[in-house]
Design a protein around this motif. Structure first.
Motif, PDB file in Angstrom:
ATOM      1  N   THR A  18       6.661  -1.090  -6.971  1.00  0.00           N
ATOM      2  CA  THR A  18       8.185  -1.256  -6.931  1.00  0.00           C
ATOM      3  C   THR A  18       8.158  -2.990  -6.470  1.00  0.00           C
ATOM      4  O   THR A  18       7.381  -3.403  -6.238  1.00  0.00           O
ATOM      5  N   GLY A  19       9.303  -3.206  -6.865  1.00  0.00           N
ATOM      6  CA  GLY A  19       9.721  -4.769  -6.437  1.00  0.00           C
ATOM      7  C   GLY A  19       9.557  -4.810  -4.990  1.00  0.00           C
ATOM      8  O   GLY A  19       8.739  -5.955  -4.680  1.00  0.00           O
ATOM      9  N   LEU A  20       9.851  -4.017  -4.101  1.00  0.00           N
ATOM     10  CA  LEU A  20       9.589  -3.949  -2.673  1.00  0.00           C
ATOM     11  C   LEU A  20       8.098  -4.027  -2.312  1.00  0.00           C
ATOM     12  O   LEU A  20       7.652  -4.694  -1.658  1.00  0.00           O
ATOM     13  N   TRP A  68       6.749  -7.566  -3.320  1.00  0.00           N
ATOM     14  CA  TRP A  68       7.360  -8.552  -2.425  1.00  0.00           C
ATOM     15  C   TRP A  68       6.704  -8.250  -1.245  1.00  0.00           C
ATOM     16  O   TRP A  68       6.334  -9.508  -0.570  1.00  0.00           O
ATOM     17  N   ARG A  69       6.292  -7.304  -0.679  1.00  0.00           N
ATOM     18  CA  ARG A  69       5.548  -7.205   0.729  1.00  0.00           C
ATOM     19  C   ARG A  69       4.161  -7.672   0.595  1.00  0.00           C
ATOM     20  O   ARG A  69       3.531  -8.210   1.432  1.00  0.00           O
ATOM     21  N   CYS A  73       4.438 -11.441   0.636  1.00  0.00           N
ATOM     22  CA  CYS A  73       4.563 -11.790   2.392  1.00  0.00           C
ATOM     23  C   CYS A  73       3.377 -11.858   3.062  1.00  0.00           C
ATOM     24  O   CYS A  73       3.267 -12.421   3.887  1.00  0.00           O
TER      25      CYS A  73
END
Length: 76
Positions: free
Chosen positions: A32-34, A37-38, A41
């Motif tokens: 997923t995009g999340l 992104w994680r 990060c």
């Protein structure tokens, strides 16, 4: 050897995020995009902070421009 689920084949989605600032690039893939992104990060915290700061600065700029345009239209 492939395994099939009882409902048939499941589709797999991969989301890719590319960030680039000043010649430095970071890329992460996730389901997923999340998740992508994680990963950014975790692996590139400086790039993630720079991207977040850029988005906040852009949002503030948009708000200022919209307010200025609304103020100018009220004068006419």
């Amino acid at each position: 050897m492939t395994e099939e689920s009882p409902k048939g084949q499941e589709s797999v989605q991969i989301v890719s995020i590319d960030l680039g600032f000043g010649g430095v690039r970071a890329r992460a893939d996730g389901r997923t995009g999340l998740a992508a992104w994680r990963t950014i990060c975790r692996e590139h915290p400086g790039m993630a902070k720079a991207a977040a700061l850029y988005l906040v600065a852009f949002a503030v700029l948009v708000v200022l421009v919209v307010n200025a345009a609304a103020g100018l239209s009220g004068l006419m």
